[in-house]
Write a protein that holds these residues in place. Structure first.
Motif, PDB file in Angstrom:
ATOM      1  N   LYS A  79       0.916  -1.257   0.040  1.00 35.03           N
ATOM      2  CA  LYS A  79       0.026  -0.263  -0.196  1.00 35.03           C
ATOM      3  C   LYS A  79       0.925   1.065   0.135  1.00 35.03           C
ATOM      4  O   LYS A  79       0.554   2.179  -0.659  1.00 35.03           O
ATOM      5  CB  LYS A  79      -1.045   0.020   1.031  1.00 35.03           C
ATOM      6  CG  LYS A  79      -1.835  -0.741   1.062  1.00 35.03           C
ATOM      7  CD  LYS A  79      -2.962  -0.886   2.219  1.00 35.03           C
ATOM      8  CE  LYS A  79      -4.265  -1.972   2.111  1.00 35.03           C
ATOM      9  NZ  LYS A  79      -5.092  -1.829   3.075  1.00 35.03           N
ATOM     10  N   LEU A  80       1.908   1.044   0.715  1.00 35.39           N
ATOM     11  CA  LEU A  80       2.982   2.228   0.771  1.00 35.39           C
ATOM     12  C   LEU A  80       3.505   2.341  -0.642  1.00 35.39           C
ATOM     13  O   LEU A  80       3.707   3.476  -1.255  1.00 35.39           O
ATOM     14  CB  LEU A  80       4.067   2.333   1.678  1.00 35.39           C
ATOM     15  CG  LEU A  80       5.169   3.306   1.874  1.00 35.39           C
ATOM     16  CD1 LEU A  80       4.604   4.667   2.077  1.00 35.39           C
ATOM     17  CD2 LEU A  80       6.142   2.942   2.864  1.00 35.39           C
ATOM     18  N   ASN A  81       3.996   1.210  -1.379  1.00 38.04           N
ATOM     19  CA  ASN A  81       4.466   1.263  -2.673  1.00 38.04           C
ATOM     20  C   ASN A  81       3.694   2.032  -3.566  1.00 38.04           C
ATOM     21  O   ASN A  81       3.955   3.077  -4.547  1.00 38.04           O
ATOM     22  CB  ASN A  81       4.819  -0.051  -2.890  1.00 38.04           C
ATOM     23  CG  ASN A  81       5.832  -0.039  -4.119  1.00 38.04           C
ATOM     24  OD1 ASN A  81       6.675   0.782  -4.487  1.00 38.04           O
ATOM     25  ND2 ASN A  81       5.549  -0.998  -5.343  1.00 38.04           N
ATOM     26  N   LYS A  82       2.321   1.710  -3.379  1.00 37.97           N
ATOM     27  CA  LYS A  82       1.205   2.033  -4.399  1.00 37.97           C
ATOM     28  C   LYS A  82       1.235   3.484  -4.258  1.00 37.97           C
ATOM     29  O   LYS A  82       0.736   4.502  -5.143  1.00 37.97           O
ATOM     30  CB  LYS A  82      -0.205   1.458  -4.097  1.00 37.97           C
ATOM     31  CG  LYS A  82      -1.059   1.558  -5.205  1.00 37.97           C
ATOM     32  CD  LYS A  82      -1.609   0.054  -5.704  1.00 37.97           C
ATOM     33  CE  LYS A  82      -2.394   0.084  -6.638  1.00 37.97           C
ATOM     34  NZ  LYS A  82      -2.221  -1.264  -7.559  1.00 37.97           N
ATOM     35  N   PHE A  83       1.195   4.160  -2.885  1.00 35.69           N
ATOM     36  CA  PHE A  83       0.924   5.632  -2.794  1.00 35.69           C
ATOM     37  C   PHE A  83       2.016   6.223  -3.251  1.00 35.69           C
ATOM     38  O   PHE A  83       2.111   7.341  -3.857  1.00 35.69           O
ATOM     39  CB  PHE A  83       0.797   5.681  -1.181  1.00 35.69           C
ATOM     40  CG  PHE A  83       0.969   7.166  -0.832  1.00 35.69           C
ATOM     41  CD1 PHE A  83      -0.223   7.846  -0.784  1.00 35.69           C
ATOM     42  CD2 PHE A  83       1.924   7.637  -0.074  1.00 35.69           C
ATOM     43  CE1 PHE A  83       0.037   9.270  -0.705  1.00 35.69           C
ATOM     44  CE2 PHE A  83       1.836   9.034   0.158  1.00 35.69           C
ATOM     45  CZ  PHE A  83       0.874   9.917  -0.046  1.00 35.69           C
TER      46      PHE A  83
END
Length: 136
Positions: A79-83
């Protein structure tokens, strides 16, 4: 009248030991812990080539977590990578609120006993947010 350099420098006894912290409330670095922090990616990616920005942002998050959590093994949550990649390769968000969890490794044969998982915390605004320890 100059008394010399020795009078200005405190001895080790006067300074106190740099060993154990005692009842200061700090956890040792070899125990599981969680922290929430805000990382300013804008200042870290200043004058960075557009085609490297999102990649470098992920690397800077890892370096930031490694510095705070004192672990070599840092893993980024999807999710952090996607953000970080949400604005494309060159439109990285200026800031990110992250949670860093230091955990014990399940592998018995691994060299490193601890690893850190970095995850993203969605927030409306970043004003007045401090780095703080999270108690489970």
């Amino acid at each position: 009248f100059f008394f010399g350099f020795r009078t200005m420098v405190k001895s080790k006894k006067e300074r106190g030991s740099k060993g154990k912290k005692g009842p200061s409330g700090r956890k040792p670095k070899n125990e599981p812990a969680s922290y929430e922090a805000t990382i300013n990616l804008h200042k870290r990616l200043l004058s960075q080539t557009f085609k490297n920005r999102a990649r470098k942002a992920v690397k800077h998050v890892k370096v930031f977590a490694k510095k705070i959590m004192h672990t070599q093994d840092v893993r980024v949550d999807p999710k952090l990578n996607k953000f970080l990649w949400s604005g494309g390769i060159k439109g990285v968000p200026f800031r990110a609120r992250i949670r860093m969890d230091r955990k014990r490794s399940e592998d018995e044969d691994s060299k490193k006993k601890l690893y850190t998982v970095v995850s993203w915390i969605p927030v409306a605004e970043y004003k007045n947010l401090k780095t703080q320890r999270v108690d489970e």
